[in-house]
Design a protein around this motif. Structure first.
Motif, PDB file in Angstrom:
ATOM      1  N   GLU A 231       5.007  -2.748   1.372  1.00 41.54           N
ATOM      2  CA  GLU A 231       2.886  -2.661   2.466  1.00 41.54           C
ATOM      3  C   GLU A 231       2.899  -1.349   1.088  1.00 41.54           C
ATOM      4  OE1 GLU A 231       1.939  -4.970   3.415  1.00 41.54           O
ATOM      5  OE2 GLU A 231       3.400  -5.676   4.677  1.00 41.54           O
ATOM      6  N   PRO A 232       1.506  -1.646   0.887  1.00 45.48           N
ATOM      7  CA  PRO A 232       0.788  -0.072   0.159  1.00 45.48           C
ATOM      8  C   PRO A 232       0.451   0.643   1.263  1.00 45.48           C
ATOM      9  CG  PRO A 232      -0.721  -2.045  -0.145  1.00 45.48           C
ATOM     10  CD  PRO A 232       0.829  -2.476   1.283  1.00 45.48           C
ATOM     11  N   VAL A 233       0.529   1.518   1.160  1.00 48.26           N
ATOM     12  CA  VAL A 233       0.454   3.028   2.117  1.00 48.26           C
ATOM     13  C   VAL A 233       0.472   3.836   1.376  1.00 48.26           C
ATOM     14  CG1 VAL A 233       1.833   2.195   3.825  1.00 48.26           C
ATOM     15  CG2 VAL A 233       2.455   4.454   2.555  1.00 48.26           C
ATOM     16  N   THR A 234      -1.194   5.371   1.572  1.00 54.03           N
ATOM     17  CA  THR A 234      -1.335   6.193   0.925  1.00 54.03           C
ATOM     18  C   THR A 234      -0.111   6.848   1.412  1.00 54.03           C
ATOM     19  OG1 THR A 234      -2.895   6.569   2.645  1.00 54.03           O
ATOM     20  CG2 THR A 234      -3.727   5.631   0.564  1.00 54.03           C
TER      21      THR A 234
ATOM     22  N   THR B  71      -1.054  -1.950  -6.140  1.00 50.17           N
ATOM     23  CA  THR B  71      -1.512  -2.184  -4.894  1.00 50.17           C
ATOM     24  C   THR B  71      -1.256  -3.905  -4.901  1.00 50.17           C
ATOM     25  OG1 THR B  71      -2.841  -0.346  -4.195  1.00 50.17           O
ATOM     26  CG2 THR B  71      -3.688  -2.768  -4.189  1.00 50.17           C
TER      27      THR B  71
ATOM     28  N   ASN C 292      -2.040  -0.403   7.115  1.00 54.98           N
ATOM     29  CA  ASN C 292      -0.754  -0.252   7.146  1.00 54.98           C
ATOM     30  C   ASN C 292       0.220   0.593   7.584  1.00 54.98           C
ATOM     31  OD1 ASN C 292      -0.811  -3.096   5.998  1.00 54.98           O
ATOM     32  ND2 ASN C 292      -0.885  -2.350   3.766  1.00 54.98           N
ATOM     33  N   LEU C 293      -1.064   1.831   8.168  1.00 57.95           N
ATOM     34  CA  LEU C 293      -0.600   2.700   8.803  1.00 57.95           C
ATOM     35  C   LEU C 293      -1.196   3.079  10.031  1.00 57.95           C
ATOM     36  CD1 LEU C 293      -0.529   5.545   5.219  1.00 57.95           C
ATOM     37  CD2 LEU C 293       1.630   4.526   6.780  1.00 57.95           C
TER      38      LEU C 293
ATOM     39  N   PRO D 189      -6.761  -1.411   2.879  1.00 60.72           N
ATOM     40  CA  PRO D 189      -5.578  -1.575   3.450  1.00 60.72           C
ATOM     41  C   PRO D 189      -4.336  -1.128   3.663  1.00 60.72           C
ATOM     42  CG  PRO D 189      -6.450  -3.259   1.810  1.00 60.72           C
ATOM     43  CD  PRO D 189      -7.265  -2.009   1.651  1.00 60.72           C
ATOM     44  N   GLN D 190      -4.377   0.206   2.295  1.00 64.64           N
ATOM     45  CA  GLN D 190      -3.368   0.483   2.994  1.00 64.64           C
ATOM     46  C   GLN D 190      -4.074   1.551   4.535  1.00 64.64           C
ATOM     47  OE1 GLN D 190      -5.442   0.967   0.021  1.00 64.64           O
ATOM     48  NE2 GLN D 190      -4.402   1.506  -1.445  1.00 64.64           N
ATOM     49  N   ILE D 191      -4.819   2.148   4.674  1.00 68.14           N
ATOM     50  CA  ILE D 191      -5.047   2.470   5.875  1.00 68.14           C
ATOM     51  C   ILE D 191      -4.143   1.398   7.217  1.00 68.14           C
ATOM     52  CG2 ILE D 191      -6.935   3.661   7.411  1.00 68.14           C
ATOM     53  CD1 ILE D 191      -6.049   5.732   4.909  1.00 68.14           C
TER      54      ILE D 191
ATOM     55  N   THR E 198      -0.846   5.817  -4.078  1.00 74.15           N
ATOM     56  CA  THR E 198      -0.435   5.122  -2.705  1.00 74.15           C
ATOM     57  C   THR E 198       0.781   4.714  -3.519  1.00 74.15           C
ATOM     58  OG1 THR E 198      -2.183   3.237  -2.806  1.00 74.15           O
ATOM     59  CG2 THR E 198      -0.388   2.166  -2.899  1.00 74.15           C
TER      60      THR E 198
END
Lengths: 159, 298, 435
Positions: free
Chosen positions: A57-60, A111, B106-107, B102-104, A51
């Motif tokens: 925004e948090p993204v992987t 996060t 956001n994408l 949440p991360q997914i 992350t």
């Protein structure tokens, strides 16, 4: 394959990285910019170890191509500490005993940072929801949730 | 990852030109949460990758003349956070807020979810239940069709009807009249977050002023290649005064339909048919509560 | 209980390495980079049981950017390792024993080149019947995974006189319990880097729980004395027993030896999950007898396990599980016979508890079954039989101090009465029958 140049802001500094397009943001940060706090745990967006904060925004970062970072504002754990000292979230993770093996810690802290930037006073349920995309195999999560709530409280001037 | 050339156009026209030029050798990134993984594992090996994230004209959620218009690049997170969607289209709110993590969210984008047409796509199941329209554009022109047609016919052979040079640009459907229409989505998964749907049930019901059901749509995601259509269950409800008891009467039909459809996969039938009924009981309670017809205690 | 003022106990302490970990500066194995470094990868079997008839590495070797492609013939020392029994090859020499066995290794300038080179290696197998169950492994006509028997290890525990004890029982319950195979899923996939230093010492920096064992294995494989090998544990992202076995150590060192360059290997999640050890799946057929007032009289258990293709920690797990087959309860007559078999399934090894959690599934299930048969509450029957100071366990050991089980049960019951009375109420009902 033509190389591309990615212009973005990483940890508050503008950078330009010349890179093969078949690299992920994760690879660009770890290999080209040597920001090895960004961890690769599963390579498929499941574990949250990679992350980063991407435009707030948090993204992987394993699900993002390097080229997609053009113009983006990116924060990794290296960009969180203040003058080489832990910030309030990092300190809370230490104090609450939320760190064990440490591999999920960078993603967890980022996060949490993204959550607290938007919601300075989250409820326990909101913390759990926000952190639900970050897996930890050691702690059982209780102390991580405690750390985020502690950080929020300290940041608001309590404790 | 195999080498590829990378483009990030800023307009739809630019993207369509590139897709027209490179045709089958293109992969398009809408969210990236599937494609980037496929690239990384050498499962997708396109010569050209086109990123749509920079196309601002595809990222919107708006209501125009009683119609919801959602740009393909609206993320799950933005749909889950949208107040109008939350108030008027619970099914889409509940589906998008539970996708991945949440991360997914956001994408990942709603357009990507539909174009990918995954068996377990939650956004897809919600839009199919709503019988939303999808708009497809290419240099050859624009066509709008119901999402059910998008998945059917020639499309069923290759996951959906999208041509190699065609982009899904918009999802649209009439704003539900929430006084008479209730929508709901319920996801059965192995854990709360980061989970792929085991079953994702969607339901839309409309009643008249006397509480008689005039329209019903019932779909089950992850039960078959596409969200399963419980047409016989719907037919049973239409014309009846809506109640929990009336809704429960649809379950034996649903049971038989799932059993029949999953005969080739006997290992999954048991929990799928039981699970689907549990999912729909939740949906019934939700729908009845929204319409103020009945409080169902479980 | 009064608490003395200890220096460590009951005091707050910040974990020693947490500062580096929250700052992101802690170096895990995959974070190491060295000048002139190569990347390594493994060509793995896609069949579970087979002789390797032909192996063609020439196309891979010819690919520009590939530094070496090695098979077992490149190994200067021993090609067998293993934490207790030396039964696993560094690179397959005689036959493949599981899906994912290492057949060849590749080092190249980039991870992409490694992938490409691995795709150029050609192999021909003569496939053998794959043993996938304990039962098939034990049949006389089954192919043998190693040597001339599929018995990996056995253990027998005998305490008191079980055969004579049954007539003293008022109630006997018999059940079979099976636990399943389980992956540790440590969050950091295995990784490491190996290089020869100026003195010619092989250095291996690796994600491991077992650096001292690793050094022995690397030295034996290279055929050098142990003082020619140095293993350093990198900050390790979880193990839970799954990083006690060899992962990338031998392959990295072998390629570093041949190329005279540092070689780094980072497993993908799928590769890590495919070949790392697993929790032993154990089947326990158990007969338990008690008097009508709930006192345990006898336990007889037959324990079997499909331990997979290599032994790993099976000899340790099979030592622990039978000893714990009665759990924290007194029982004067105990027998447990355990047989672990070799199969062509994934290798099982150490995993938090070394077989004790598997045994717990059995003894706790049996306690619930007894409670039900005797119309007692599940809690009561445990309190009646709980270990205390002075209890003798089935190994003959007397517990002379620090036996907190009964205290814990009592306090948990009292706390539950206070904070979750309804749940406790259900628990105390015999028909609910379960803790």
């Amino acid at each position: 394959m033509n190389k591309i140049t990615v212009h973005c802001t990483v940890n508050h500094k503008p950078v330009a990285v010349e890179i093969d397009p078949n690299k992920r943001l994760l690879d660009m940060l770890r290999e080209d910019l040597n920001l090895t706090s960004v961890k690769e745990g599963c390579s498929e967006g499941e574990c949250g170890a990679c992350t980063v904060i991407f435009n707030g925004e948090p993204v992987t970062s394993c699900c993002v191509l390097a080229g997609q970072a053009e113009g983006a504002d990116i924060i990794t754990l290296e960009g969180v500490s203040v003058d080489g000292k832990p910030d309030v979230v990092q300190q809370a993770f230490m104090d609450a005993g939320a760190v064990q093996c440490g591999f999920c810690t960078p993603g967890m802290i980022l996060t949490a940072e993204a959550l607290l930037a938007k919601n300075p006073a989250p409820t326990e349920e909101e913390v759990k929801q926000a952190m639900s995309g970050n897996l930890c195999r050691c702690t059982g999560y209780a102390k991580i949730v405690e750390a985020v709530l502690l950080a929020a409280e300290r940041a608001r001037g309590g404790v | 990852m195999k080498p590829f050339d990378f483009y990030a156009p800023t307009t739809v026209d630019e993207a369509l030109e590139l897709m027209h030029k490179y045709q089958d050798s293109v992969s398009v990134i809408a969210g990236g949460t599937d494609l980037v993984l496929e690239l990384n594992e050498y499962k997708a090996t396109p010569a050209v990758v086109i990123d749509l994230k920079k196309i601002k004209e595809l990222n919107y959620i708006r209501v125009e003349d009683g119609v919801f218009r959602i740009g393909a690049m609206a993320t799950h997170a933005s749909l889950a956070a949208d107040q109008a969607v939350k108030e008027k289209v619970r099914i889409l709110h509940d589906a998008t807020r539970q996708v991945g993590s949440p991360q997914i969210r956001n994408l990942g984008t709603i357009g990507g979810n539909i174009a990918q047409s995954s068996v377990a796509g939650d956004g897809l199941a919600a839009c199919v239940t709503l019988n939303a329209d999808v708009t497809l554009r290419s240099v050859r022109g624009t066509r709008t069709m119901s999402i059910n047609d998008f998945l059917a016919g020639e499309g069923a052979q290759k996951r959906n009807i999208l041509a190699a040079d065609e982009l899904l640009t918009e999802i649209s459907f009439p704003v539900p009249d929430t006084k008479h229409t209730a929508t709901a989505f319920y996801k059965l998964a192995k854990r709360k977050s980061l989970a792929i749907s085991v079953i994702g049930g969607g339901m839309v019901v409309t009643v008249d002023d006397n509480g008689v059901c005039t329209h019903a749509s019932m779909r089950g995601g992850a039960l078959g290649r596409y969200p399963m259509h419980f047409a016989d269950c719907e037919a049973l409800l239409v014309g009846k005064k809506l109640s929990y008891a009336a809704m429960l009467e649809t379950l034996p039909i649903m049971h038989d339909q799932i059993l029949e459809a999953n005969r080739s996969r006997p290992w999954s039938v048991f929990y799928k048919k039981e699970g689907a009924q549990g999912v729909f009981k939740k949906l019934f309670a939700d729908i009845l509560g929204q319409l103020g017809i009945e409080e169902v205690q479980e | 209980m009064s608490m003395k003022n200890y220096a460590v106990l009951a005091q707050d302490h910040v974990k020693v390495d947490s500062l580096e970990k929250v700052m992101g500066t802690a170096k895990f194995a995959a974070d190491y980079k060295m000048p002139d470094m190569l990347y390594g990868g493994v060509f793995r079997s896609t069949v579970p049981h087979a002789y390797v008839k032909k192996l063609n590495m020439e196309k891979a070797r010819a690919l520009p950017g590939v530094a070496c492609v090695l098979d077992h013939t490149a190994i200067p020392g021993k090609n067998r390792f293993g934490i207790i029994f030396k039964d696993e090859p560094c690179l397959v020499d005689d036959k493949v024993r599981r899906y994912g066995d290492a057949i060849a290794v590749v080092a190249a300038e980039t991870p992409e080149l490694v992938h490409e080179a691995l795709g150029l290696i050609e192999v021909e197998y003569e496939e053998l019947e794959a043993i996938s169950t304990f039962e098939r492994a034990m049949e006389e006509d089954s192919p043998k995974v190693h040597g001339n028997t599929n018995v990996n290890v056995t253990k027998h525990l005998e305490y008191g006189n079980v055969d004579e004890a049954w007539e003293k029982c008022d109630v006997i319950v018999e059940n079979t319990y099976s636990t399943h195979i389980l992956s540790h899923m440590f969050i950091e996939p295995d990784a490491g880097i190996a290089y020869l230093d100026e003195q010619g010492i092989m250095n291996v920096i690796v994600s491991t729980q077992n650096p001292h064992y690793d050094r022995n294995e690397v030295a034996a494989m290279l055929g050098v004395p142990q003082n020619r090998v140095r293993v350093k544990q990198a900050v390790t992202g979880g193990g839970f027993g799954g990083k006690l076995d060899i992962s990338v150590q031998l392959h990295c060192a072998l390629m570093a030896l041949y190329t005279k360059r540092p070689v780094k290997m980072v497993r993908s999640r799928s590769e890590s999950t495919m070949v790392s050890s697993k929790r032993h799946p154990v089947t326990m057929k158990c007969k338990t007898g008690a008097t009508k007032d709930g006192k345990l009289v006898a336990v007889d258990c037959y324990m079997t396990c499909d331990a997979g293709a290599y032994s790993s920690y099976a000899p340790a797990v099979i030592g622990r599980a039978p000893v714990h087959i009665v759990g924290p309860y007194e029982c004067p007559n105990v027998r447990c016979h355990a047989v672990f078999a070799y199969t062509n399934n994934p290798m099982c090894g150490a995993f938090r508890g070394f077989g004790v959690p598997q045994a717990a599934v059995c003894h706790e299930g049996q306690m619930n079954a007894l409670a039900k048969a005797l119309n007692m509450s599940p809690l009561e029957i445990r309190m009646i039989n709980a270990h205390h100071v002075g209890s003798v366990i089935p190994t003959g050991q007397e517990l002379t101090e620090s036996v907190g089980f009964l205290d814990t049960l009592t306090q948990a019951r009292d706390k539950a009465a206070e904070v979750m009375p309804e749940a406790l109420d259900r628990l105390m009902k015999t028909e609910e029958g379960g803790l």
